[in-house]
Scaffold this motif. Structure first.
Motif, mmCIF file in Angstrom:
data_model
loop_
_atom_site.group_PDB
_atom_site.id
_atom_site.type_symbol
_atom_site.label_atom_id
_atom_site.label_comp_id
_atom_site.label_asym_id
_atom_site.label_seq_id
_atom_site.Cartn_x
_atom_site.Cartn_y
_atom_site.Cartn_z
ATOM 1 N N LEU A 120 45.037 -10.264 32.421
ATOM 2 C CA LEU A 120 46.117 -11.611 32.599
ATOM 3 C C LEU A 120 47.044 -12.319 31.842
ATOM 4 C CD1 LEU A 120 45.495 -14.125 33.767
ATOM 5 C CD2 LEU A 120 43.986 -15.135 32.328
ATOM 6 N N SER A 131 45.402 -8.297 48.888
ATOM 7 C CA SER A 131 43.819 -8.196 49.684
ATOM 8 C C SER A 131 43.548 -6.942 49.727
ATOM 9 C CB SER A 131 42.939 -9.278 49.249
ATOM 10 O OG SER A 131 43.512 -9.879 50.123
ATOM 11 N N GLN A 168 49.478 -17.374 41.554
ATOM 12 C CA GLN A 168 49.142 -16.845 41.177
ATOM 13 C C GLN A 168 49.349 -15.701 40.002
ATOM 14 O OE1 GLN A 168 44.894 -16.541 42.296
ATOM 15 N NE2 GLN A 168 45.754 -17.019 44.244
ATOM 16 N N ASN A 177 50.362 -10.518 33.582
ATOM 17 C CA ASN A 177 50.986 -10.960 34.958
ATOM 18 C C ASN A 177 51.277 -11.914 34.800
ATOM 19 O OD1 ASN A 177 49.257 -8.882 35.787
ATOM 20 N ND2 ASN A 177 47.791 -10.041 37.054
ATOM 21 N N ALA A 234 44.300 -17.608 38.742
ATOM 22 C CA ALA A 234 43.705 -17.066 38.545
ATOM 23 C C ALA A 234 42.508 -16.122 38.079
ATOM 24 C CB ALA A 234 45.064 -15.154 38.069
ATOM 25 N N ASP A 277 47.531 -19.958 36.419
ATOM 26 C CA ASP A 277 46.849 -18.750 36.005
ATOM 27 C C ASP A 277 45.484 -19.616 35.901
ATOM 28 O OD1 ASP A 277 47.832 -21.322 34.004
ATOM 29 O OD2 ASP A 277 47.595 -19.317 32.523
ATOM 30 N N THR A 327 39.646 -14.438 39.597
ATOM 31 C CA THR A 327 39.988 -12.957 40.338
ATOM 32 C C THR A 327 40.133 -11.979 38.648
ATOM 33 O OG1 THR A 327 41.922 -12.747 41.357
ATOM 34 C CG2 THR A 327 40.352 -12.911 43.278
ATOM 35 N N ILE A 328 40.533 -12.265 37.915
ATOM 36 C CA ILE A 328 41.248 -11.545 37.287
ATOM 37 C C ILE A 328 41.288 -11.978 36.046
ATOM 38 C CG2 ILE A 328 42.999 -10.600 35.039
ATOM 39 C CD1 ILE A 328 45.100 -10.627 37.487
ATOM 40 N N SER A 340 48.100 -12.596 39.981
ATOM 41 C CA SER A 340 46.795 -11.647 40.616
ATOM 42 C C SER A 340 47.375 -10.607 40.484
ATOM 43 C CB SER A 340 46.200 -13.210 41.333
ATOM 44 O OG SER A 340 46.700 -13.136 42.322
#
Ligand code: ADP
Ligand code: TRP
Length: 323
Positions: free
Chosen positions: A55, A195, A10, A58, A45, A42, A48-49, A12
């Motif tokens: 994005l 995280s 991901q 990333n 992701a 993506d 969370t984003i 992320s």
């Protein structure tokens, strides 16, 4: 014919040493022996984003990371998930044959549920989209870190269920987990993870990497005291960079006493920098030619789409939407 390998990461956040040893290194090591497809997850992701600039930056960063780490676009099909939207169609079909309690048992959901008051439908559904990624490309093996093993097992279970209902449609994929590096510890000794904010970034600056290494948690033994390498977080990371001989020598120094944690950290810092310098250089070259990186992803998507389109046709036939 070579077996089909598929995996993804991901976009992320910043790639760390755990991602490299747990995932990317394996993709690189296996690219010669498998028919490999590696993608940028993506769509996952977005759980969370939800910031456009973040994005897209990333996504490009993961592409650069893949290439810098040694994935060869002539051998591997590299693409971004959202360029092959058939996968979301398949995820819908899977949604319709999967029960809520089955998904409630996913560790990703349980973790998110514990942390957040409210979990989005997308996050709850995360393993379904991942199953669709794997099954639409007819993957035989899926190399991932130990934390993702359950998701690959979900893909197998979902494939079995679909095959039971609609007839033989999907192969059953196998997870592939490298034992020695299955869980790379972070600077606090827990699993290295974005995280937990305990990572060492793979492509950080010298200063960033140094700062992370100096933060590695140890007990308070003095340099002259004998130390147990098997419970030392610094030693656990040395294992990734040293050969057996070098490790044995270091192990002896730990046990004998006379080696301070500061010295062990300085050694580790140097090992990391030496290790990543060639990859950093390669990354800088690609950074100067982002259009080339975009083209690599586009070409990869074309190939991935050929497989996804022919698979989705069979699936539609089997489901009955094709009249
Ligand atoms: P994070 O936990 O930092 O969010 P991801 O979930 O994005 O990392 O993981 C991307 C890939 O890297 C997955 O295949 C995952 O299993 C692997 N991975 C992540 N952290 C580690 C770790 N500490 N040790 C080994 N593999 C890891
Ligand atoms: N869930 C994986 C992770 O967080 C990323 C991913 C999405 C993936 N789809 C996949 C990995 C399919 C392997 C196969 O790391």
């Amino acid at each position: 014919m070579n077996k089909r390998l598929l995996s993804g990461i991901q976009p992320s956040g910043t790639i760390h040493i755990g991602n490299y040893f747990g995932a990317i290194k394996q993709f690189v090591d296996m690219q010669d022996n498998y028919d490999s497809t590696i993608f940028i997850a993506d769509l996952h992701a977005i759980t969370t984003i939800q910031n456009k600039e973040e994005l897209s930056a990333n996504i490009l960063n993961v592409a650069l990371d893949y290439l810098a780490c040694g994935l060869n676009p002539n051998k591997v099909c590299l693409f971004k998930q959202s360029d092959v939207p058939e996968v979301t169609e398949l995820a819908w079909y899977f949604n319709c044959i999967t029960t809520m309690p089955f998904l409630e048992r996913a560790t990703s959901y349980k973790d998110a549920h514990m942390k957040a008051k409210e979990v989005t439908v997308g996050l709850f559904d995360y393993p379904i989209l991942m199953a669709a990624d794997i099954l639409i490309q007819d993957a035989d093996i899926v190399p991932v870190g130990a934390d993702q093993k359950q998701h690959v097992e979900y893909a197998r279970d979902i494939a079995l269920k679909f095959n039971n209902i609609y007839g033989d449609t999907f192969k059953l994929p196998e997870p592939l987990i490298l034992k020695e590096v299955s869980i790379v510890p972070g600077v606090d000794g827990r699993k290295m993870s974005k995280s937990y904010k305990n990572t060492i970034p793979l492509f950080g600056t010298d200063e960033e990497i140094k700062k992370c290494v100096m933060k590695i948690v140890t007990d308070s033994k003095l340099p002259e005291e004998s130390k147990n390498p098997d419970v030392c977080n610094i030693f656990a990371l040395h294992k990734l960079f040293l050969n057996e001989n070098e490790l044995n020598l270091l192990r002896d120094r730990y046990i004998k006493g006379g080696l301070g944690y500061k010295e062990s950290k300085d050694m580790l810092y140097k090992e990391i920098i030496d290790f990543i310098t060639p990859m950093r250089n390669k990354r800088e070259l690609y950074e100067k030619d982002l259009d080339k990186v975009r083209l690599i992803l586009k070409e990869g998507a074309k190939k991935a789409k050929i497989i996804a389109e022919s698979k989705i046709k069979i699936i539609r036939d089997n489901i009955g939407t094709n009249i």
